[in-house]
Design an enzyme around this catalytic site. Structure first.
Site, mmCIF file in Angstrom:
data_model
loop_
_atom_site.group_PDB
_atom_site.id
_atom_site.type_symbol
_atom_site.label_atom_id
_atom_site.label_comp_id
_atom_site.label_asym_id
_atom_site.label_seq_id
_atom_site.Cartn_x
_atom_site.Cartn_y
_atom_site.Cartn_z
ATOM 1 N N CYS A 184 -5.630 -2.809 3.662
ATOM 2 C CA CYS A 184 -4.067 -2.579 3.172
ATOM 3 C C CYS A 184 -3.673 -3.373 2.047
ATOM 4 O O CYS A 184 -3.355 -3.153 0.899
ATOM 5 C CB CYS A 184 -3.150 -2.171 4.199
ATOM 6 S SG CYS A 184 -3.433 -1.064 5.581
ATOM 7 N N HIS A 211 4.043 -4.560 2.492
ATOM 8 C CA HIS A 211 2.682 -5.139 3.141
ATOM 9 C C HIS A 211 2.369 -5.865 1.914
ATOM 10 O O HIS A 211 1.062 -6.270 2.049
ATOM 11 C CB HIS A 211 1.948 -4.123 3.425
ATOM 12 C CG HIS A 211 0.753 -4.848 4.301
ATOM 13 N ND1 HIS A 211 -0.264 -4.076 4.744
ATOM 14 C CD2 HIS A 211 0.912 -5.624 5.271
ATOM 15 C CE1 HIS A 211 -0.978 -4.775 5.721
ATOM 16 N NE2 HIS A 211 -0.069 -5.900 6.031
#
Length: 558
Positions: free
Chosen positions: A73, A128
């Site tokens: 990610c 993130h």
């Protein structure tokens, strides 16, 4: 001039003006699915999970069948927003954990380029990329507004994220509206909440100001242990043909994602923004069918899963749709990398590509996409990880893999494990045609596709492995072998050709050595849970460096 000719001339003039306007500052929508499997969208051949809105956009746009991402990610999002390979940023390894003092390095990001062009910039959903300090969060990195979460995952109804450090669980709330905790959204399904926020932003948009929006859904990333997958029960009930309850819930999560994308397209249509919009859809990496953060997604028929450098980990489902595409309704096999979107979309927005950082790894592919010209890209550095000693490179048709991740535990084929012994429904092209996205597209597409044309494009974009009797030569880099594949003819990476093409192996290994010179080592993963503990911040995950308790609010850094 006759009255009839005047009417025709006026109509052509209006059309020309609209097309000219459409070429000026198009609205840009970048939709990022999380941990989506290659086979979990209908346009790649899967029947198990209908995705009519996604498929309608894909078929009427350009399906990008050779779109590569990073295998995790944080590394994918780093590459997306910087236009640089993640190994040049020190972001090539594990994703950032909550309470970790690590963030995307300083430098100009995609939203900042669009702000320079006068765009209003929004991030909806997942960040993130670091949040130990407020100046690492989206508002400080180019987004005018952020509605979403800072860390890797959240639960789908209560927005909690739980992390285990030193045999102790730390749980905090992680949903914010421009920095402030959005407790009012608790109890609502996150996919719907993110869609509703994006729709309201579109509805309230000043049509004289172009909009750049990244919608980074948390679907279908697994959430907390104990309830990793969540969806409304009425949606889960639509998938009774799926025997495994976890896979059934995953299917419902993808279905809700598809509904959300349909709602976005409807909102653009109602606002009159659709003729002047570019919509890009990508997955950040492949699905983790098994193992850590398992979500029961399927990368079938590709080998490997998330966090591997096999195709199942790094070849992501993707397409681009826009009325500005002259040559659309096709499947492209040209190489595209996630770093390409920064220069490509900047070019689509009529930005001067000369103003973009010359050190970008991303390549402007806008003209190639618009006019179906040969791609300027012939190679992709998939990754170099100095800690695992794992690397992979695409060069024209070839792919080289050196080393492995997770000791080779997930280097095999897992996508079919969630598809066994299931009577799948037939593919419903009428549902695609009549989907909210399908109906809206027909209003701006002068030559809308027919249902048989959907089937033709689907057949083209569906990957097949080597025939059962074809020559196969297995290779496992975990054994120390260097593996070489001809990907266009062997997408499933079944036939290692390293011993037959030693000169290709040597050339590609030299290229990896050259790339290695630009590697920035990964920073140590310093977990500062003593100071980041959510209980210090009213049980929320909050930037904690330079903050001591819940009295440290979000500064005005937008």
């Amino acid at each position: 001039m006759t009255r009839g000719f005047s009417v025709i001339f006026f109509g052509v003039l209006v059309w020309f003006c609209e097309r000219t306007k459409a070429a000026d500052n198009p609205n840009i929508f970048l939709i990022v699915a999380d941990d989506l499997g290659w086979n979990d969208v209908g346009f790649h051949g899967g029947n198990q999970i209908p995705t009519p809105n996604i498929d309608a956009l894909a078929y009427n746009g350009i399906i990008l069948n050779s779109h590569y991402v990073q295998s995790t990610c944080t590394s994918s999002r780093s590459a997306l927003f910087t236009g640089k390979y993640s190994f040049r940023l020190g972001m090539q390894g594990d994703s950032i954990k909550a309470a970790e003092k690590r963030a995307l390095p300083e430098g100009k990001l995609m939203p900042q380029y669009f702000k320079d062009l006068g765009y209003e910039t929004h991030l909806v959903g997942k960040w993130h990329l670091g949040a130990s300090k407020w100046n690492e969060t989206p508002a400080a990195r180019g987004f005018d507004h952020h509605f979403g979460f800072f860390n890797e995952f959240i639960s789908y109804y209560d927005y909690l994220s739980t992390w285990r450090y030193n045999d102790k669980d730390f749980t905090g709330f992680d949903l914010r509206r421009d920095g402030e905790p959005a407790f009012d959204e608790v109890g609502k399904y996150s996919t719907d909440v993110f869609t509703d926020h994006a729709v309201k932003t579109i509805e309230n948009n000043d049509v004289n100001k172009a909009l750049f929006m990244t919608i980074a859904y948390n679907a279908a990333h697994a959430a907390n242990e104990g309830k990793p997958l969540e969806a409304p029960q009425e949606t889960i009930n639509n998938f009774k043909h799926i025997a495994d309850s976890n896979r059934r819930t995953y299917a419902a999560m993808i279905s809700k994602l598809d509904d959300g994308i349909g709602a976005l397209v409807e909102a653009l249509d109602k606002k009159g923004m659709l003729p002047n919009s570019v919509i890009v859809f990508i997955s950040d990496n492949g699905a983790p069918t098994v193992g850590l953060s398992r979500n029961w997604g399927s990368n079938y028929p590709l080998r490997g899963i998330k966090d591997t450098l096999f195709e199942g980990g790094v070849r992501g489902a993707a397409f681009i749709w826009s009325p500005l595409l002259v040559q659309s309704a096709r499947v492209s096999t040209d190489l595209v990398h996630i770093t390409d979107w920064l220069p490509t979309l900047y070019s689509a927005a009529n930005g001067d590509i000369g103003a973009v950082d010359p050190d970008l790894d991303g390549i402007d592919q806008w003209s190639s996409l618009v006019y179906d010209l040969p791609s300027p890209r012939n190679d992709i550095l998939i990754n170099i990880d100095e800690k695992t000693r794992n690397a992979a490179l695409r060069f024209y048709n070839w792919k080289l893999i050196v080393g492995t991740s997770q000791n080779g535990t997930y280097n095999e084929y897992y996508g079919d494990t969630v598809l066994d012994n299931i009577e799948e429904p037939s593919y419903n092209t009428s549902a695609i045609y009549e989907s909210p996205a399908g109906r809206a597209i027909r209003k701006v597409n002068y030559t809308p596709l027919t249902e048989p044309e959907y089937e033709g494009l689907r057949a083209t974009s569906t990957l097949k492995c080597l025939p059962p009797k074809a020559k196969k030569n297995p290779c496992d880099p975990a054994s120390g072998a260097v593996c070489l594949y001809d990907i266009p003819s062997d997408a499933c990476e079944e036939n290692d050709l390293a011993k037959y093409f030693p000169s290709v192996v040597r050339r590609m290994k030299r290229a990896l050595v050259d790339y290695r010179q630009g590697l920035v080592p990964q920073a140590d993963q310093e977990i500062d849970i003593e100071n980041a503990d959510p209980k210090l911040f009213k049980y929320t995950w909050n930037p904690w460096v330079d903050c001591s308790d819940s009295t440290c609010p979000s500064p005005n850094i937008g």
